[in-house]
Scaffold this active site. Structure first.
Site, PDB file in Angstrom:
ATOM      1  N   THR A   1      28.049  52.153  67.149  1.00 38.18           N
ATOM      2  CA  THR A   1      28.746  52.679  68.857  1.00 38.18           C
ATOM      3  C   THR A   1      29.396  53.061  67.983  1.00 38.18           C
ATOM      4  OG1 THR A   1      29.867  50.714  69.291  1.00 38.18           O
ATOM      5  CG2 THR A   1      27.325  51.267  70.383  1.00 38.18           C
TER       6      THR A   1
ATOM      7  N   THR B   1      33.673  53.625  69.149  1.00 36.89           N
ATOM      8  CA  THR B   1      35.149  53.009  69.318  1.00 36.89           C
ATOM      9  C   THR B   1      34.134  52.334  68.143  1.00 36.89           C
ATOM     10  OG1 THR B   1      35.314  53.279  71.534  1.00 36.89           O
ATOM     11  CG2 THR B   1      36.167  51.644  70.302  1.00 36.89           C
ATOM     12  N   CYS B   2      33.409  51.576  68.230  1.00 38.24           N
ATOM     13  CA  CYS B   2      32.980  49.784  66.482  1.00 38.24           C
ATOM     14  C   CYS B   2      33.065  50.919  65.503  1.00 38.24           C
ATOM     15  CB  CYS B   2      31.997  49.165  67.074  1.00 38.24           C
ATOM     16  SG  CYS B   2      31.711  48.970  69.110  1.00 38.24           S
ATOM     17  N   THR B   3      32.168  51.738  65.527  1.00 40.27           N
ATOM     18  CA  THR B   3      32.495  52.294  63.656  1.00 40.27           C
ATOM     19  C   THR B   3      33.052  53.138  63.401  1.00 40.27           C
ATOM     20  OG1 THR B   3      29.673  52.639  64.334  1.00 40.27           O
ATOM     21  CG2 THR B   3      30.799  53.313  62.834  1.00 40.27           C
TER      22      THR B   3
ATOM     23  N   LEU C   1      36.016  48.267  63.458  1.00 43.88           N
ATOM     24  CA  LEU C   1      35.333  47.801  61.836  1.00 43.88           C
ATOM     25  C   LEU C   1      36.406  47.986  61.097  1.00 43.88           C
ATOM     26  CD1 LEU C   1      33.376  46.223  60.913  1.00 43.88           C
ATOM     27  CD2 LEU C   1      31.575  47.747  60.314  1.00 43.88           C
TER      28      LEU C   1
END
Length: 161
Positions: free
Chosen positions: A46, A48-50, A54
């Site tokens: 997703t 924001t996560c990527t 992270l």
């Protein structure tokens, strides 16, 4: 009820992709006798996560370890295939643990689940970061919005350490 600082993590078993295929890793194996940074994302791949959450932990891995952290792990309510592909695509394989909480049991037991069905994701994890020492929560920072990674980001964790 959300897990609180000073409480022991619930017992759980995750799956993680390795070069030899999936392995199971228990909370005891990961946290017992160690200082571990655990952060959670609503979903691998997703935005924001990527693009935000992270990368901060991958970029600051050595700085976190230099501050006495023994291990770093990211957990998401995804299967181990997805988490393994995410680890490979982001260059994180063998740098941090990519833990698949495939059925959300760990996330639910901690009271950190979020219903993101309105966005087409179903029940996932809230975005958070915690410092865990010997299986006990020492700090916990939960994002108000799943689209942000500020209080749960690596920079914030480095400041806490």
């Amino acid at each position: 009820m959300t897990i609180a600082i000073g409480e022991k993590l619930p017992s759980a078993t995750f799956k993680e992709k390795t070069a030899d295929g999936p392995v199971e890793i228990s909370t005891d194996a990961l946290f017992a006798g160690k200082k571990v940074v655990l952060f959670a994302v609503p979903g691998a791949f997703t935005p924001t996560c990527t693009l935000n959450h992270l990368p901060g932990y991958l970029d600051n891995r050595d700085a976190l370890l230099a501050k006495g952290v023994d291990d770093i792990a990211v957990v998401a309510v995804n299967d181990w295939h997805v988490m393994g592909a995410w680890a490979q695509q982001t260059g994180g394989m063998d740098k941090i643990h990519f833990l698949a909480d495939w059925d959300g049991a760990f996330t639910k037991a901690m009271g950190l689940d979020a219903d993101l069905s309105a966005g087409g994701l179903g029940v996932r994890s809230k975005r958070y970061a915690m410092l865990v020492e010997d299986g006990v929560v020492k700090s916990l920072d939960i994002e108000e919005s799943p689209g942000q990674a500020t209080v749960s980001g690596a920079d914030a964790m480095l400041e806490r350490l």
